[in-house]
Write a protein that holds these residues in place. Structure first.
Motif, PDB file in Angstrom:
ATOM      1  N   ASN A  81       0.820  -1.203   0.000  1.00 50.99           N
ATOM      2  CA  ASN A  81       0.000   0.000   0.000  1.00 50.99           C
ATOM      3  C   ASN A  81       0.859   1.260   0.000  1.00 50.99           C
ATOM      4  OD1 ASN A  81      -2.446   1.601   0.341  1.00 50.99           O
ATOM      5  ND2 ASN A  81      -1.801   1.890   2.454  1.00 50.99           N
ATOM      6  N   MET A  82       1.965   1.226   0.765  1.00 44.63           N
ATOM      7  CA  MET A  82       2.821   2.409   0.877  1.00 44.63           C
ATOM      8  C   MET A  82       3.641   2.650  -0.385  1.00 44.63           C
ATOM      9  SD  MET A  82       4.215   2.576   4.800  1.00 44.63           S
ATOM     10  CE  MET A  82       4.932   0.927   4.818  1.00 44.63           C
ATOM     11  N   PHE A  83       4.258   1.599  -0.913  1.00 45.50           N
ATOM     12  CA  PHE A  83       5.214   1.786  -1.999  1.00 45.50           C
ATOM     13  C   PHE A  83       4.681   1.370  -3.366  1.00 45.50           C
ATOM     14  CE2 PHE A  83       7.957   0.594   1.782  1.00 45.50           C
ATOM     15  CZ  PHE A  83       8.096   1.914   2.184  1.00 45.50           C
ATOM     16  N   GLY A  84       3.683   0.505  -3.373  1.00 44.18           N
ATOM     17  CA  GLY A  84       3.140   0.050  -4.649  1.00 44.18           C
ATOM     18  C   GLY A  84       2.379   1.130  -5.396  1.00 44.18           C
ATOM     19  N   GLY A  85       1.895   2.144  -4.651  1.00 45.92           N
ATOM     20  CA  GLY A  85       1.097   3.186  -5.303  1.00 45.92           C
ATOM     21  C   GLY A  85       1.886   4.409  -5.719  1.00 45.92           C
ATOM     22  N   ILE A  86       3.215   4.415  -5.503  1.00 42.34           N
ATOM     23  CA  ILE A  86       4.001   5.610  -5.827  1.00 42.34           C
ATOM     24  C   ILE A  86       3.960   5.904  -7.322  1.00 42.34           C
ATOM     25  CG2 ILE A  86       6.364   6.492  -5.941  1.00 42.34           C
ATOM     26  CD1 ILE A  86       6.866   5.309  -3.210  1.00 42.34           C
ATOM     27  N   PHE A 303      10.765  -3.663  -6.664  1.00 43.29           N
ATOM     28  CA  PHE A 303      10.565  -3.220  -8.052  1.00 43.29           C
ATOM     29  C   PHE A 303       9.662  -1.992  -8.098  1.00 43.29           C
ATOM     30  CE2 PHE A 303       8.108  -3.205 -11.983  1.00 43.29           C
ATOM     31  CZ  PHE A 303       9.137  -3.198 -12.926  1.00 43.29           C
ATOM     32  N   ALA A 304       8.633  -1.960  -7.233  1.00 40.62           N
ATOM     33  CA  ALA A 304       7.739  -0.797  -7.191  1.00 40.62           C
ATOM     34  C   ALA A 304       8.498   0.454  -6.774  1.00 40.62           C
ATOM     35  CB  ALA A 304       6.585  -1.067  -6.230  1.00 40.62           C
ATOM     36  N   ILE A 305       9.426   0.315  -5.830  1.00 42.96           N
ATOM     37  CA  ILE A 305      10.227   1.461  -5.396  1.00 42.96           C
ATOM     38  C   ILE A 305      11.119   1.942  -6.542  1.00 42.96           C
ATOM     39  CG2 ILE A 305      12.018   2.232  -3.793  1.00 42.96           C
ATOM     40  CD1 ILE A 305      10.887   0.162  -1.790  1.00 42.96           C
ATOM     41  N   ILE A 306      11.729   1.006  -7.266  1.00 38.38           N
ATOM     42  CA  ILE A 306      12.573   1.366  -8.410  1.00 38.38           C
ATOM     43  C   ILE A 306      11.750   2.080  -9.469  1.00 38.38           C
ATOM     44  CG2 ILE A 306      13.934   0.423 -10.310  1.00 38.38           C
ATOM     45  CD1 ILE A 306      14.795  -1.815  -8.375  1.00 38.38           C
ATOM     46  N   SER A 307      10.548   1.584  -9.723  1.00 32.98           N
ATOM     47  CA  SER A 307       9.658   2.234 -10.683  1.00 32.98           C
ATOM     48  C   SER A 307       9.310   3.648 -10.227  1.00 32.98           C
ATOM     49  CB  SER A 307       8.380   1.405 -10.852  1.00 32.98           C
ATOM     50  OG  SER A 307       7.455   2.051 -11.701  1.00 32.98           O
ATOM     51  N   GLY A 308       9.083   3.826  -8.913  1.00 33.38           N
ATOM     52  CA  GLY A 308       8.792   5.154  -8.379  1.00 33.38           C
ATOM     53  C   GLY A 308       9.959   6.109  -8.565  1.00 33.38           C
ATOM     54  N   ILE A 309      11.178   5.610  -8.371  1.00 33.37           N
ATOM     55  CA  ILE A 309      12.369   6.438  -8.597  1.00 33.37           C
ATOM     56  C   ILE A 309      12.447   6.862 -10.055  1.00 33.37           C
ATOM     57  CG2 ILE A 309      14.894   6.391  -8.673  1.00 33.37           C
ATOM     58  CD1 ILE A 309      14.837   4.632  -6.193  1.00 33.37           C
ATOM     59  N   LEU A 310      12.153   5.940 -10.962  1.00 35.82           N
ATOM     60  CA  LEU A 310      12.260   6.219 -12.393  1.00 35.82           C
ATOM     61  C   LEU A 310      11.271   7.294 -12.839  1.00 35.82           C
ATOM     62  CD1 LEU A 310      13.543   5.591 -15.094  1.00 35.82           C
ATOM     63  CD2 LEU A 310      11.969   3.663 -15.352  1.00 35.82           C
TER      64      LEU A 310
END
Length: 352
Positions: A81-86, A303-310
């Motif tokens: 919930n925290m990082f998957g929605g970034i 992977f969700a965090i990496i996608s958020g960074i991108l």
């Protein structure tokens, strides 16, 4: 609340979902107008208002669900919930750019505050990945050292941005925001805000925040109940429905901010909400029983965090370049963000 709603027929649950969605939309729209009026009245930058106050108000339902999920021991649900929605929340800016903006959204802001916000968000997410790589270290009271460091970093980021918001070191030579008219959707509403006292504006903002909290929780609960009733609870469709429900407050406030010409507030609302997603680790860790909650980050969450960074890096480049060029009626940076979002969804679908 979810088990109770799940006992009702699907049409009743769906009616609750629609009613809550309408409530969130209306409250979010008015929240942005109150925030813009308060920013002008108290001489607070639109970017800082969006980063702290609007982002905090729209993130209240997620904060409550995050703490509840941690309390019942659902670590994967909390982290997802925290990082998957970034990435999804960042993609909101791309959709707004596509539907409501004449030129690229990142060419409008006149102050560089949003650039600093994006850079610091990337730094915080990179710090989170670093903690995942080296492992979490448990401190007394059941919290992790990494969790504490992330919370302190967030406080430092807020203090830095508050200082920088009042000390602009540079401004763009050309400003499309100054050259073009705003999209002002409700000049009568703006006039009514001007007649209100500061206390009335604060109360109005607080009431809209409370409405978002109540309707947002009902929205999340009803969407989860629908996913359970239809058998989609653990599927890609069910997770997407829940993620969409949790992002609706940010959607409504971002669109409203753009329509009244508060472009910096719209961008900062999304960046601020994503920063808060990381800061929520501390309250979640405090109520989570057992090992530090960050120790439960899996490959999907990483992977969700990496996608958020991108996607944040793409908008950071767009804010620096300030290109007015568009592709399919949106900025090139927004098109790239949507592409990354679609790829991220495909990856999640493949592994779900």
């Amino acid at each position: 609340m979810i088990p109770v709603l799940a006992q009702f027929p699907v049409p009743v649950t769906f009616a609750v979902f629609v009613g809550a969605a309408i409530g969130v939309w209306l409250a979010g729209t008015r929240l942005a107008i109150f925030a813009d009026a308060l920013a002008a009245r108290k001489r607070i930058g639109q970017a800082f208002m969006g980063l702290i106050f609007v982002a905090a108000a729209t993130s209240l339902p997620e904060l409550v669900t995050t703490i509840y999920g941690a309390h019942i021991g659902e670590a994967q649900l909390v982290l997802g919930n925290m990082f998957g929605g970034i990435t999804m929340q960042t993609a909101i800016l791309a959709l707004v750019d596509l539907c409501f903006i004449s030129f690229a959204l990142t060419s409008y802001p006149r102050a560089p505050t949003s650039v600093l916000e994006a850079a610091l968000l990337i730094a915080l997410l990179a710090m989170l990945l670093g903690l995942h790589a080296v492992g979490e270290f448990a401190l007394p009271f059941g919290i992790g050292l990494g969790t504490l460091l992330l919370a302190l970093a967030y406080v430092g980021i807020v203090a830095m941005l508050r200082h920088y918001d009042g000390v602009q070191s540079w401004i763009p030579v050309e400003s499309i925001d100054a050259a073009l008219p705003h999209l002002g959707e409700d000049s009568g509403g703006a006039a009514r805000m001007d007649k209100m006292g500061t206390a009335e504006l604060v109360v109005g903002f607080a009431l809209m925040g409370a409405a978002i909290l109540i309707c947002g929780l009902a929205l999340i609960a009803s969407s989860a109940a629908i996913a359970e009733q239809t058998g989609l609870g653990s599927s890609f469709v069910g997770m997407t429905l829940l993620a969409t429900a949790t992002s609706l407050p940010e959607v409504s406030t971002t669109i409203s901010a753009v329509r009244i010409g508060a472009y910096s507030m719209a961008i900062s609302n999304i960046f601020g909400s994503n920063l808060l997603m990381v800061a929520m680790v501390l309250p979640a860790d405090l109520v989570y029983r057992g090992a530090p909650i960050l120790g439960n980050i899996d490959k999907g969450t990483a992977f969700a965090i990496i996608s958020g960074i991108l996607v944040t890096a793409i908008y950071l480049a767009g804010l620096v370049i300030r290109s007015r060029r568009t592709f399919l009626r949106m900025g090139i940076d927004s098109a790239l963000v949507l592409l990354v979002y679609v790829i991220t969804l495909a990856v999640f679908y493949h592994f779900s």
